[in-house]
Motif scaffolding. Structure first.
Motif, short mmCIF file in Angstrom:
data_model
loop_
_atom_site.label_atom_id
_atom_site.label_comp_id
_atom_site.label_asym_id
_atom_site.label_seq_id
_atom_site.Cartn_x
_atom_site.Cartn_y
_atom_site.Cartn_z
N ARG A 226 -9.02 -0.03 28.63
CA ARG A 226 -9.16 0.17 30.07
C ARG A 226 -10.58 -0.19 30.48
O ARG A 226 -11.54 0.36 29.95
N SER A 494 5.25 12.16 31.84
CA SER A 494 6.15 12.44 32.96
C SER A 494 7.58 12.13 32.56
O SER A 494 7.82 11.44 31.56
N GLY A 537 8.22 11.07 28.50
CA GLY A 537 7.35 11.09 27.33
C GLY A 537 5.97 11.58 27.67
O GLY A 537 5.75 12.19 28.73
#
Ligand code: ASP
Length: 594
Positions: A226, A494, A537
Protein backbone atom coordinates in the motif's frame (compact mmCIF):
# COMPACT_ATOMS: atom_id res chain seq x y z
CA UNK A 1 20.23 -31.88 17.52
CA UNK A 2 17.44 -34.01 16.13
CA UNK A 3 18.45 -33.29 12.54
CA UNK A 4 22.16 -33.39 11.83
CA UNK A 5 23.85 -30.05 11.24
CA UNK A 6 27.25 -31.72 10.96
CA UNK A 7 29.42 -30.89 7.99
CA UNK A 8 33.06 -30.42 7.16
CA UNK A 9 32.82 -27.08 8.99
CA UNK A 10 31.47 -28.37 12.25
CA UNK A 11 30.92 -31.39 14.42
CA UNK A 12 28.60 -29.37 16.66
CA UNK A 13 26.88 -26.00 16.65
CA UNK A 14 27.92 -23.17 18.96
CA UNK A 15 24.92 -23.77 21.20
CA UNK A 16 25.29 -27.45 21.75
CA UNK A 17 28.23 -28.50 23.88
CA UNK A 18 27.99 -29.01 27.63
CA UNK A 19 29.67 -30.90 30.50
CA UNK A 20 28.68 -34.23 28.94
CA UNK A 21 31.03 -33.47 26.02
CA UNK A 22 34.14 -32.80 28.12
CA UNK A 23 37.15 -34.53 26.57
CA UNK A 24 35.72 -34.68 23.03
CA UNK A 25 37.59 -33.37 20.01
CA UNK A 26 35.32 -30.94 18.18
CA UNK A 27 35.17 -28.58 15.21
CA UNK A 28 33.05 -25.41 15.42
CA UNK A 29 32.46 -22.61 12.93
CA UNK A 30 30.90 -19.24 13.44
CA UNK A 31 31.38 -15.52 13.89
CA UNK A 32 33.86 -13.95 16.28
CA UNK A 33 31.33 -12.45 18.66
CA UNK A 34 33.63 -11.03 21.30
CA UNK A 35 37.37 -11.17 21.93
CA UNK A 36 39.13 -10.76 25.25
CA UNK A 37 42.88 -10.63 25.19
CA UNK A 38 44.43 -11.68 28.51
CA UNK A 39 48.06 -11.39 27.44
CA UNK A 40 49.07 -14.92 26.63
CA UNK A 41 45.47 -16.22 26.59
CA UNK A 42 42.94 -15.08 24.03
CA UNK A 43 39.24 -15.74 24.66
CA UNK A 44 36.95 -15.79 21.65
CA UNK A 45 33.19 -16.14 22.01
CA UNK A 46 32.20 -17.95 18.86
CA UNK A 47 28.61 -17.44 17.72
CA UNK A 48 26.25 -19.06 15.26
CA UNK A 49 22.46 -19.20 14.94
CA UNK A 50 22.26 -21.67 17.82
CA UNK A 51 24.36 -20.07 20.52
CA UNK A 52 27.74 -19.00 21.77
CA UNK A 53 30.73 -21.10 22.83
CA UNK A 54 33.81 -19.79 24.61
CA UNK A 55 37.06 -20.73 22.89
CA UNK A 56 40.50 -20.33 24.53
CA UNK A 57 43.63 -19.84 22.46
CA UNK A 58 47.04 -20.03 24.05
CA UNK A 59 49.05 -17.47 22.12
CA UNK A 60 52.30 -19.09 23.26
CA UNK A 61 51.38 -21.76 20.73
CA UNK A 62 53.09 -20.70 17.46
CA UNK A 63 50.21 -22.13 15.40
CA UNK A 64 47.72 -19.80 17.08
CA UNK A 65 49.72 -16.62 16.76
CA UNK A 66 47.94 -13.84 14.89
CA UNK A 67 44.50 -14.85 16.24
CA UNK A 68 44.53 -11.75 18.44
CA UNK A 69 44.32 -9.64 15.29
CA UNK A 70 41.10 -11.20 13.94
CA UNK A 71 38.41 -8.56 13.66
CA UNK A 72 35.10 -9.19 15.41
CA UNK A 73 32.46 -10.67 13.08
CA UNK A 74 35.03 -12.48 10.95
CA UNK A 75 34.00 -16.07 10.27
CA UNK A 76 36.37 -18.74 11.58
CA UNK A 77 36.62 -22.47 12.15
CA UNK A 78 38.23 -23.78 15.33
CA UNK A 79 39.40 -27.28 16.12
CA UNK A 80 40.05 -28.30 19.70
CA UNK A 81 39.05 -30.15 22.82
CA UNK A 82 36.07 -29.57 25.12
CA UNK A 83 37.26 -28.83 28.66
CA UNK A 84 35.36 -28.00 31.85
CA UNK A 85 35.58 -24.35 32.85
CA UNK A 86 37.08 -23.36 36.13
CA UNK A 87 34.09 -23.34 38.60
CA UNK A 88 34.50 -19.59 39.12
CA UNK A 89 34.20 -19.02 35.37
CA UNK A 90 31.01 -21.04 34.83
CA UNK A 91 28.26 -18.98 33.16
CA UNK A 92 24.78 -20.25 34.12
CA UNK A 93 23.09 -17.93 31.65
CA UNK A 94 24.04 -19.87 28.53
CA UNK A 95 23.66 -23.61 27.82
CA UNK A 96 27.35 -23.94 26.95
CA UNK A 97 28.43 -21.99 30.06
CA UNK A 98 30.05 -24.94 31.86
CA UNK A 99 32.63 -25.71 29.15
CA UNK A 100 35.09 -24.07 26.81
CA UNK A 101 37.10 -25.18 23.80
CA UNK A 102 40.84 -25.47 24.13
CA UNK A 103 41.69 -24.50 20.58
CA UNK A 104 44.48 -26.38 18.82
CA UNK A 105 43.98 -24.88 15.36
CA UNK A 106 41.95 -22.13 13.78
CA UNK A 107 41.25 -21.01 10.26
CA UNK A 108 39.84 -17.70 9.07
CA UNK A 109 37.12 -18.39 6.51
CA UNK A 110 36.20 -14.78 5.83
CA UNK A 111 37.39 -11.52 7.33
CA UNK A 112 35.23 -8.66 8.53
CA UNK A 113 36.03 -5.00 8.08
CA UNK A 114 35.91 -2.87 11.23
CA UNK A 115 32.22 -2.68 12.15
CA UNK A 116 29.93 0.36 11.68
CA UNK A 117 28.38 -0.62 15.03
CA UNK A 118 28.93 -3.33 17.56
CA UNK A 119 27.11 -6.63 17.09
CA UNK A 120 27.93 -7.77 20.60
CA UNK A 121 25.83 -6.19 23.36
CA UNK A 122 22.73 -3.99 23.21
CA UNK A 123 24.22 -0.61 22.40
CA UNK A 124 21.62 1.76 21.01
CA UNK A 125 22.44 2.41 17.36
CA UNK A 126 20.87 4.83 14.95
CA UNK A 127 18.09 3.08 12.99
CA UNK A 128 19.24 4.28 9.56
CA UNK A 129 22.66 2.73 10.16
CA UNK A 130 21.09 -0.49 11.40
CA UNK A 131 18.97 -0.70 8.25
CA UNK A 132 21.91 0.04 5.97
CA UNK A 133 23.82 -2.86 7.51
CA UNK A 134 20.74 -4.94 8.30
CA UNK A 135 22.68 -8.23 8.06
CA UNK A 136 24.85 -7.07 10.96
CA UNK A 137 21.85 -5.81 12.85
CA UNK A 138 20.11 -9.14 12.35
CA UNK A 139 23.09 -10.92 13.90
CA UNK A 140 22.52 -9.02 17.14
CA UNK A 141 20.93 -11.12 19.81
CA UNK A 142 17.70 -9.13 20.22
CA UNK A 143 16.98 -8.81 16.50
CA UNK A 144 17.89 -12.41 15.83
CA UNK A 145 15.46 -13.43 18.56
CA UNK A 146 12.63 -11.23 17.22
CA UNK A 147 12.93 -12.62 13.72
CA UNK A 148 13.03 -16.22 14.91
CA UNK A 149 10.06 -15.47 17.14
CA UNK A 150 8.15 -14.17 14.12
CA UNK A 151 9.05 -17.34 12.28
CA UNK A 152 7.50 -19.45 15.04
CA UNK A 153 4.36 -17.29 15.17
CA UNK A 154 3.90 -17.74 11.42
CA UNK A 155 4.30 -21.49 11.70
CA UNK A 156 1.77 -21.62 14.53
CA UNK A 157 -0.70 -19.48 12.57
CA UNK A 158 -0.36 -21.69 9.56
CA UNK A 159 -0.78 -24.91 11.57
CA UNK A 160 -3.84 -23.49 13.33
CA UNK A 161 -5.50 -22.54 10.05
CA UNK A 162 -4.92 -26.01 8.67
CA UNK A 163 -6.34 -27.47 11.88
CA UNK A 164 -9.43 -25.28 11.48
CA UNK A 165 -10.02 -26.73 8.02
CA UNK A 166 -8.65 -23.95 5.82
CA UNK A 167 -6.77 -24.62 2.57
CA UNK A 168 -3.74 -22.49 1.73
CA UNK A 169 -3.71 -20.90 -1.72
CA UNK A 170 -1.50 -18.27 -3.32
CA UNK A 171 -2.99 -15.44 -5.36
CA UNK A 172 -1.38 -13.23 -8.02
CA UNK A 173 0.94 -10.36 -7.19
CA UNK A 174 0.56 -8.70 -10.57
CA UNK A 175 -3.12 -7.95 -10.85
CA UNK A 176 -5.90 -5.45 -11.16
CA UNK A 177 -6.37 -2.71 -8.60
CA UNK A 178 -8.24 -3.77 -5.46
CA UNK A 179 -8.76 -0.74 -3.28
CA UNK A 180 -8.26 -0.89 0.49
CA UNK A 181 -8.12 2.83 1.08
CA UNK A 182 -4.50 3.41 0.00
CA UNK A 183 -2.78 4.25 -3.30
CA UNK A 184 -1.80 1.33 -5.53
CA UNK A 185 1.77 0.53 -6.44
CA UNK A 186 1.63 0.10 -10.17
CA UNK A 187 3.83 -1.94 -12.48
CA UNK A 188 3.92 -0.80 -16.12
CA UNK A 189 3.38 -3.52 -18.70
CA UNK A 190 5.91 -4.16 -21.45
CA UNK A 191 3.57 -6.28 -23.55
CA UNK A 192 0.60 -3.93 -23.29
CA UNK A 193 1.50 -0.42 -24.27
CA UNK A 194 0.38 2.22 -21.77
CA UNK A 195 -1.07 -0.29 -19.34
CA UNK A 196 -0.19 -1.22 -15.78
CA UNK A 197 -0.65 -3.97 -13.26
CA UNK A 198 -1.34 -3.09 -9.64
CA UNK A 199 0.34 -4.82 -6.71
CA UNK A 200 -2.27 -6.13 -4.29
CA UNK A 201 -3.31 -3.89 -1.41
CA UNK A 202 -4.88 -7.14 -0.21
CA UNK A 203 -5.97 -10.34 -1.97
CA UNK A 204 -9.56 -9.27 -1.39
CA UNK A 205 -11.16 -9.96 -4.78
CA UNK A 206 -9.11 -13.09 -5.31
CA UNK A 207 -10.27 -14.61 -2.07
CA UNK A 208 -13.87 -13.85 -2.94
CA UNK A 209 -13.34 -15.50 -6.33
CA UNK A 210 -11.89 -18.52 -4.49
CA UNK A 211 -15.24 -18.79 -2.66
CA UNK A 212 -17.15 -18.51 -5.90
CA UNK A 213 -14.85 -21.25 -7.23
CA UNK A 214 -16.20 -23.51 -4.50
CA UNK A 215 -13.20 -23.97 -2.17
CA UNK A 216 -15.11 -23.11 1.04
CA UNK A 217 -12.31 -22.10 3.43
CA UNK A 218 -9.19 -20.32 2.17
CA UNK A 219 -6.26 -18.74 3.93
CA UNK A 220 -2.92 -17.28 2.96
CA UNK A 221 -0.08 -15.45 4.63
CA UNK A 222 -0.15 -12.79 1.99
CA UNK A 223 2.12 -9.88 1.13
CA UNK A 224 0.19 -6.62 0.76
CA UNK A 225 1.51 -3.40 -0.73
CA UNK A 226 0.00 0.00 0.00
CA UNK A 227 1.47 3.29 -1.11
CA UNK A 228 0.67 5.46 1.89
CA UNK A 229 2.38 7.76 4.32
CA UNK A 230 4.46 5.80 6.78
CA UNK A 231 4.00 5.72 10.54
CA UNK A 232 5.29 3.46 13.29
CA UNK A 233 2.26 1.22 12.80
CA UNK A 234 2.29 1.25 8.97
CA UNK A 235 4.69 -0.02 6.32
CA UNK A 236 4.53 0.09 2.53
CA UNK A 237 4.72 -3.66 2.42
CA UNK A 238 3.46 -6.03 5.09
CA UNK A 239 1.91 -9.45 5.56
CA UNK A 240 -1.63 -10.42 6.35
CA UNK A 241 -3.06 -13.64 7.64
CA UNK A 242 -5.87 -13.43 5.14
CA UNK A 243 -8.85 -15.78 5.12
CA UNK A 244 -12.31 -16.20 3.69
CA UNK A 245 -15.16 -18.61 4.34
CA UNK A 246 -18.35 -19.65 2.53
CA UNK A 247 -21.83 -20.19 3.99
CA UNK A 248 -21.14 -18.23 7.14
CA UNK A 249 -22.63 -15.46 9.23
CA UNK A 250 -20.69 -12.77 11.05
CA UNK A 251 -20.37 -14.74 14.30
CA UNK A 252 -18.84 -17.70 12.47
CA UNK A 253 -16.01 -15.53 11.15
CA UNK A 254 -15.59 -13.83 14.51
CA UNK A 255 -15.30 -17.24 16.21
CA UNK A 256 -12.38 -18.12 13.93
CA UNK A 257 -10.70 -14.77 14.64
CA UNK A 258 -11.08 -15.31 18.38
CA UNK A 259 -9.77 -18.87 18.15
CA UNK A 260 -6.61 -17.73 16.35
CA UNK A 261 -5.91 -14.71 18.53
CA UNK A 262 -6.46 -16.38 21.88
CA UNK A 263 -4.42 -19.39 20.72
CA UNK A 264 -1.50 -17.18 19.71
CA UNK A 265 -1.59 -15.16 22.92
CA UNK A 266 -1.63 -18.31 25.06
CA UNK A 267 1.12 -19.88 22.98
CA UNK A 268 3.48 -16.91 22.68
CA UNK A 269 2.85 -14.51 25.52
CA UNK A 270 3.64 -16.91 28.32
CA UNK A 271 3.60 -14.34 31.10
CA UNK A 272 0.77 -12.31 29.57
CA UNK A 273 -2.60 -12.13 31.26
CA UNK A 274 -5.32 -12.77 28.71
CA UNK A 275 -8.59 -11.23 29.82
CA UNK A 276 -11.31 -13.89 29.43
CA UNK A 277 -13.96 -11.59 27.97
CA UNK A 278 -14.06 -10.20 24.44
CA UNK A 279 -16.67 -7.44 24.52
CA UNK A 280 -18.25 -6.06 21.38
CA UNK A 281 -19.00 -2.39 20.73
CA UNK A 282 -20.77 -0.76 17.87
CA UNK A 283 -18.68 1.86 16.13
CA UNK A 284 -20.97 4.56 17.60
CA UNK A 285 -20.55 3.14 21.09
CA UNK A 286 -16.76 2.89 20.76
CA UNK A 287 -16.54 6.49 19.58
CA UNK A 288 -18.64 7.64 22.53
CA UNK A 289 -17.02 5.60 25.31
CA UNK A 290 -13.43 5.56 24.05
CA UNK A 291 -13.24 8.27 21.39
CA UNK A 292 -11.54 5.86 18.99
CA UNK A 293 -12.55 2.85 16.90
CA UNK A 294 -9.76 0.72 18.35
CA UNK A 295 -10.02 1.13 22.10
CA UNK A 296 -7.37 -0.12 24.48
CA UNK A 297 -9.48 -1.72 27.19
CA UNK A 298 -6.53 -2.01 29.56
CA UNK A 299 -7.18 1.67 30.18
CA UNK A 300 -10.16 1.70 32.60
CA UNK A 301 -11.28 5.27 31.75
CA UNK A 302 -14.71 5.46 30.12
CA UNK A 303 -15.89 8.67 28.48
CA UNK A 304 -19.49 9.83 28.79
CA UNK A 305 -21.66 12.45 27.18
CA UNK A 306 -22.76 15.21 29.56
CA UNK A 307 -24.04 17.72 27.00
CA UNK A 308 -27.56 17.74 28.35
CA UNK A 309 -26.40 18.51 31.90
CA UNK A 310 -24.66 21.63 30.62
CA UNK A 311 -27.42 22.74 28.25
CA UNK A 312 -29.27 24.85 30.80
CA UNK A 313 -26.36 25.50 33.13
CA UNK A 314 -24.79 28.81 34.05
CA UNK A 315 -21.51 27.69 32.54
CA UNK A 316 -22.09 29.86 29.50
CA UNK A 317 -19.29 28.59 27.23
CA UNK A 318 -20.56 25.02 27.31
CA UNK A 319 -24.27 25.92 27.52
CA UNK A 320 -24.08 28.12 24.42
CA UNK A 321 -21.99 25.60 22.55
CA UNK A 322 -24.46 22.80 23.30
CA UNK A 323 -27.34 24.98 22.16
CA UNK A 324 -25.38 25.56 18.97
CA UNK A 325 -25.10 21.80 18.36
CA UNK A 326 -21.83 20.94 20.14
CA UNK A 327 -21.35 18.11 22.60
CA UNK A 328 -19.56 17.92 25.94
CA UNK A 329 -17.68 14.76 26.81
CA UNK A 330 -16.57 13.92 30.36
CA UNK A 331 -13.30 12.09 30.92
CA UNK A 332 -12.75 10.91 34.49
CA UNK A 333 -9.15 10.76 35.77
CA UNK A 334 -9.05 8.43 38.77
CA UNK A 335 -7.27 9.39 42.00
CA UNK A 336 -5.99 12.75 40.78
CA UNK A 337 -7.73 15.17 43.17
CA UNK A 338 -4.54 15.72 45.14
CA UNK A 339 -2.30 16.22 42.12
CA UNK A 340 -0.36 19.50 42.23
CA UNK A 341 -1.46 22.49 40.22
CA UNK A 342 1.39 21.85 37.77
CA UNK A 343 -0.12 18.49 36.75
CA UNK A 344 -3.41 20.17 35.84
CA UNK A 345 -1.50 22.84 33.93
CA UNK A 346 0.42 20.18 32.02
CA UNK A 347 -2.75 18.31 31.14
CA UNK A 348 -4.32 21.54 29.92
CA UNK A 349 -1.22 22.37 27.88
CA UNK A 350 -1.48 18.94 26.22
CA UNK A 351 -5.13 19.64 25.36
CA UNK A 352 -4.22 22.97 23.80
CA UNK A 353 -1.05 21.99 22.01
CA UNK A 354 -1.75 18.41 20.96
CA UNK A 355 -5.52 18.35 20.70
CA UNK A 356 -6.02 21.89 19.43
CA UNK A 357 -8.62 22.64 22.11
CA UNK A 358 -9.21 26.16 23.40
CA UNK A 359 -8.94 24.96 27.00
CA UNK A 360 -9.85 22.14 29.31
CA UNK A 361 -12.58 22.52 31.92
CA UNK A 362 -12.56 20.20 34.90
CA UNK A 363 -14.12 19.45 38.26
CA UNK A 364 -12.01 18.06 41.08
CA UNK A 365 -14.04 15.84 43.40
CA UNK A 366 -12.10 16.38 46.61
CA UNK A 367 -14.77 16.10 49.30
CA UNK A 368 -16.47 19.14 47.85
CA UNK A 369 -16.24 19.79 44.14
CA UNK A 370 -13.61 22.30 43.04
CA UNK A 371 -12.28 23.84 39.86
CA UNK A 372 -13.35 26.50 37.36
CA UNK A 373 -16.45 24.65 36.12
CA UNK A 374 -17.77 23.71 39.58
CA UNK A 375 -18.13 27.36 40.60
CA UNK A 376 -20.59 28.04 37.79
CA UNK A 377 -22.97 25.10 38.06
CA UNK A 378 -25.40 23.89 40.73
CA UNK A 379 -24.65 21.10 43.23
CA UNK A 380 -27.33 19.00 41.51
CA UNK A 381 -25.62 19.42 38.14
CA UNK A 382 -22.28 18.54 39.72
CA UNK A 383 -23.78 15.39 41.21
CA UNK A 384 -25.33 14.45 37.85
CA UNK A 385 -21.93 14.82 36.21
CA UNK A 386 -20.30 12.71 38.89
CA UNK A 387 -22.84 9.93 38.39
CA UNK A 388 -22.74 10.12 34.57
CA UNK A 389 -18.96 9.96 34.47
CA UNK A 390 -18.69 7.28 37.15
CA UNK A 391 -16.30 9.44 39.20
CA UNK A 392 -15.77 9.03 42.97
CA UNK A 393 -14.33 11.29 45.62
CA UNK A 394 -10.64 11.71 44.83
CA UNK A 395 -11.15 11.80 41.06
CA UNK A 396 -11.10 14.64 38.54
CA UNK A 397 -13.47 14.89 35.59
CA UNK A 398 -12.18 16.73 32.53
CA UNK A 399 -14.47 18.15 29.84
CA UNK A 400 -14.02 18.48 26.14
CA UNK A 401 -16.57 20.58 24.27
CA UNK A 402 -16.72 20.78 20.49
CA UNK A 403 -18.57 19.48 17.43
CA UNK A 404 -19.49 15.86 18.05
CA UNK A 405 -16.79 14.11 16.02
CA UNK A 406 -14.04 16.49 17.10
CA UNK A 407 -15.05 16.24 20.77
CA UNK A 408 -15.19 12.44 20.54
CA UNK A 409 -11.70 12.14 19.09
CA UNK A 410 -10.16 14.74 21.40
CA UNK A 411 -11.71 13.02 24.44
CA UNK A 412 -10.29 9.73 23.14
CA UNK A 413 -6.79 11.17 22.92
CA UNK A 414 -7.05 12.69 26.37
CA UNK A 415 -8.21 9.31 27.70
CA UNK A 416 -5.10 7.66 26.24
CA UNK A 417 -2.83 10.36 27.62
CA UNK A 418 -4.34 10.11 31.10
CA UNK A 419 -4.11 6.32 31.02
CA UNK A 420 -0.40 6.55 30.23
CA UNK A 421 0.41 9.44 32.61
CA UNK A 422 -1.39 7.84 35.52
CA UNK A 423 0.12 4.40 34.91
CA UNK A 424 -3.30 2.79 34.50
CA UNK A 425 -2.18 0.32 31.84
CA UNK A 426 -0.82 -3.08 32.80
CA UNK A 427 1.67 -3.98 30.05
CA UNK A 428 1.30 -7.68 30.79
CA UNK A 429 -2.42 -7.67 30.10
CA UNK A 430 -4.01 -8.69 26.78
CA UNK A 431 -7.48 -7.24 26.19
CA UNK A 432 -9.39 -8.00 23.06
CA UNK A 433 -12.58 -6.42 21.83
CA UNK A 434 -14.69 -6.15 18.71
CA UNK A 435 -15.85 -3.01 17.01
CA UNK A 436 -18.77 -3.65 14.66
CA UNK A 437 -21.49 -1.88 12.67
CA UNK A 438 -19.20 0.63 11.01
CA UNK A 439 -20.74 3.17 8.66
CA UNK A 440 -20.91 1.76 5.13
CA UNK A 441 -20.01 5.18 3.72
CA UNK A 442 -18.27 8.24 5.00
CA UNK A 443 -18.06 11.83 3.88
CA UNK A 444 -15.04 12.48 1.71
CA UNK A 445 -14.46 15.85 0.13
CA UNK A 446 -11.89 14.37 -2.27
CA UNK A 447 -14.46 12.39 -4.26
CA UNK A 448 -16.99 13.99 -6.62
CA UNK A 449 -20.09 12.63 -4.84
CA UNK A 450 -18.68 13.68 -1.45
CA UNK A 451 -19.25 10.10 -0.27
CA UNK A 452 -16.73 7.26 -0.19
CA UNK A 453 -16.78 3.68 1.04
CA UNK A 454 -15.96 3.47 4.75
CA UNK A 455 -13.86 0.30 4.40
CA UNK A 456 -13.31 -1.70 1.25
CA UNK A 457 -16.14 -1.59 -1.26
CA UNK A 458 -17.00 -5.28 -1.10
CA UNK A 459 -18.61 -5.21 2.30
CA UNK A 460 -22.31 -6.05 2.63
CA UNK A 461 -24.68 -3.63 4.36
CA UNK A 462 -25.89 -4.90 7.72
CA UNK A 463 -29.43 -4.89 6.38
CA UNK A 464 -29.26 -7.67 3.86
CA UNK A 465 -32.96 -7.68 2.97
CA UNK A 466 -34.61 -6.95 -0.36
CA UNK A 467 -36.06 -3.80 1.20
CA UNK A 468 -32.62 -2.31 1.89
CA UNK A 469 -33.09 1.46 2.08
CA UNK A 470 -30.27 3.35 0.37
CA UNK A 471 -31.84 6.78 0.60
CA UNK A 472 -29.62 7.91 3.51
CA UNK A 473 -26.26 6.37 2.67
CA UNK A 474 -24.38 8.05 5.51
CA UNK A 475 -26.67 6.29 7.99
CA UNK A 476 -26.16 2.86 6.44
CA UNK A 477 -24.30 0.37 8.62
CA UNK A 478 -21.91 -2.20 7.19
CA UNK A 479 -21.34 -5.77 8.33
CA UNK A 480 -17.73 -4.76 8.98
CA UNK A 481 -16.01 -6.03 12.13
CA UNK A 482 -12.60 -5.11 13.50
CA UNK A 483 -10.82 -7.09 16.18
CA UNK A 484 -8.76 -4.91 18.49
CA UNK A 485 -5.99 -5.94 20.87
CA UNK A 486 -4.63 -3.45 23.43
CA UNK A 487 -5.52 -0.49 21.22
CA UNK A 488 -4.22 -1.93 17.95
CA UNK A 489 -6.55 -2.96 15.15
CA UNK A 490 -5.09 -6.41 14.58
CA UNK A 491 -7.68 -7.65 12.13
CA UNK A 492 -10.66 -6.53 10.15
CA UNK A 493 -13.15 -8.13 7.85
CA UNK A 494 -16.74 -8.25 6.72
CA UNK A 495 -19.49 -10.31 5.27
CA UNK A 496 -19.39 -9.58 1.57
CA UNK A 497 -22.00 -8.33 -0.72
CA UNK A 498 -22.60 -11.07 -3.31
CA UNK A 499 -25.59 -9.61 -5.09
CA UNK A 500 -24.57 -7.88 -8.36
CA UNK A 501 -27.58 -5.53 -8.25
CA UNK A 502 -26.72 -4.31 -4.76
CA UNK A 503 -23.09 -4.03 -5.80
CA UNK A 504 -24.05 -1.58 -8.56
CA UNK A 505 -26.26 0.45 -6.25
CA UNK A 506 -23.57 0.77 -3.57
CA UNK A 507 -20.90 1.73 -6.07
CA UNK A 508 -23.26 4.32 -7.56
CA UNK A 509 -23.48 6.06 -4.18
CA UNK A 510 -19.69 6.26 -4.10
CA UNK A 511 -19.70 7.78 -7.58
CA UNK A 512 -18.97 4.77 -9.81
CA UNK A 513 -21.25 4.29 -12.81
CA UNK A 514 -22.23 0.83 -14.04
CA UNK A 515 -19.67 0.91 -16.85
CA UNK A 516 -16.90 1.85 -14.46
CA UNK A 517 -17.80 -0.95 -12.05
CA UNK A 518 -17.76 -3.40 -14.93
CA UNK A 519 -14.44 -2.06 -16.16
CA UNK A 520 -12.71 -1.97 -12.78
CA UNK A 521 -14.34 -4.85 -10.94
CA UNK A 522 -15.72 -6.79 -13.89
CA UNK A 523 -14.21 -10.10 -12.78
CA UNK A 524 -16.02 -10.16 -9.48
CA UNK A 525 -19.18 -8.52 -10.86
CA UNK A 526 -19.52 -11.15 -13.56
CA UNK A 527 -18.66 -14.00 -11.19
CA UNK A 528 -21.53 -12.93 -8.94
CA UNK A 529 -23.90 -13.83 -11.78
CA UNK A 530 -22.84 -17.47 -11.78
CA UNK A 531 -23.88 -18.59 -8.32
CA UNK A 532 -21.95 -16.97 -5.51
CA UNK A 533 -22.17 -18.47 -2.02
CA UNK A 534 -22.76 -16.13 0.92
CA UNK A 535 -19.27 -15.50 2.21
CA UNK A 536 -17.14 -13.40 4.52
CA UNK A 537 -13.69 -13.27 5.99
CA UNK A 538 -11.05 -11.28 7.73
CA UNK A 539 -7.36 -10.41 7.59
CA UNK A 540 -4.91 -10.02 10.45
CA UNK A 541 -1.82 -7.83 10.30
CA UNK A 542 1.01 -10.30 10.86
CA UNK A 543 3.58 -7.71 11.97
CA UNK A 544 1.10 -6.07 14.32
CA UNK A 545 0.32 -9.41 15.96
CA UNK A 546 4.00 -10.29 16.33
CA UNK A 547 4.70 -6.85 17.83
CA UNK A 548 1.95 -7.24 20.40
CA UNK A 549 3.03 -10.73 21.36
CA UNK A 550 6.57 -9.45 21.86
CA UNK A 551 5.64 -6.17 23.54
CA UNK A 552 7.45 -4.36 20.73
CA UNK A 553 5.93 -1.08 19.49
CA UNK A 554 7.75 -0.77 16.13
CA UNK A 555 6.73 -2.90 13.13
CA UNK A 556 10.17 -2.55 11.53
CA UNK A 557 11.66 -4.37 14.50
CA UNK A 558 9.83 -7.57 13.58
CA UNK A 559 10.45 -7.22 9.84
CA UNK A 560 13.63 -8.68 8.44
CA UNK A 561 14.25 -6.16 5.69
CA UNK A 562 12.00 -3.12 6.17
CA UNK A 563 12.45 0.19 4.42
CA UNK A 564 13.24 3.28 6.44
CA UNK A 565 10.52 5.76 7.32
CA UNK A 566 10.84 7.39 3.91
CA UNK A 567 10.20 4.11 2.11
CA UNK A 568 13.83 3.66 1.08
CA UNK A 569 16.01 0.60 1.38
CA UNK A 570 19.46 2.10 1.86
CA UNK A 571 21.11 -1.30 1.92
CA UNK A 572 19.84 -2.51 -1.44
CA UNK A 573 19.38 0.93 -2.95
CA UNK A 574 15.68 1.13 -3.63
CA UNK A 575 13.84 2.87 -5.05
CA UNK A 576 16.38 3.44 -7.79
CA UNK A 577 16.61 5.31 -11.09
CA UNK A 578 15.54 3.01 -13.96
CA UNK A 579 17.78 2.68 -16.97
CA UNK A 580 16.75 4.27 -20.24
CA UNK A 581 16.22 0.78 -21.65
CA UNK A 582 13.95 -0.26 -18.80
CA UNK A 583 11.81 2.81 -19.39
CA UNK A 584 11.68 2.17 -23.12
CA UNK A 585 10.67 -1.45 -22.52
CA UNK A 586 7.60 -0.34 -20.63
CA UNK A 587 6.92 2.69 -22.87
CA UNK A 588 7.43 5.27 -20.15
CA UNK A 589 9.13 8.60 -20.00
CA UNK A 590 9.70 10.53 -16.79
CA UNK A 591 7.95 13.83 -16.30
CA UNK A 592 9.96 16.77 -15.09
CA UNK A 593 9.70 17.40 -11.37
CA UNK A 594 7.60 20.48 -10.57
N1 ASP B 1 -9.11 -7.08 2.64
C1 ASP B 1 -9.39 -6.56 3.95
C2 ASP B 1 -8.21 -5.70 4.41
O1 ASP B 1 -7.14 -5.76 3.83
C3 ASP B 1 -9.62 -7.64 4.96
C4 ASP B 1 -10.94 -8.32 4.79
O2 ASP B 1 -11.96 -7.63 4.67
O3 ASP B 1 -10.96 -9.55 4.84
O4 ASP B 1 -8.31 -5.00 5.39
Amino acid sequence: MSISLKSKYRTHTCGELNSANVGEAVVLSGWVHRKRDHGSLLFIDLRDNYGITQCVLDLADQGLLGAEKINPESVITVRGKVVARDPAAVNDKIPTGAIEIQVGKYEILTKSLPLPFQVFGDDETNEELRLKYRYLDLRREKMHHKILFRNRVIKAMRDKMWELGFSEFQTPILGASSPEGARDFIVPSRMHHGMVYALPQAPQQWKQLIQISGFDRYFQIAPCMRDEDLRADRMLEFYQLDFEMSFVGQRDVQDICEAITTFLIKEFAADGKLHPEIPQFTYAEAMLKYGIDRPDLRNPIIISDVSEIFRDSEFAIFANAVKGGATVRAIPAPATADKPRSWFDKTEAFAKEELGLGGLGYIVFAGEAKGPVAKKITPEQIEKIRIASGASVGDTVFFVCDKRDIAAKAAGKLRIKLGEDLGLIDPKEFRLCWVVDFPQFEEDENVPTGIAFGHNPFCRPLDDSDTLDLSKPLELKASQYDIVLNGWEIGGGSLRNYNPETMLKLFKIAGYGEEEVKAKFGGLYTAFQYGAPPHGGCAFGVERLVCLLLGEPNLREVTMFPTNQRGQDLMMGSPSVPTEQQLRDVHISIRKKN
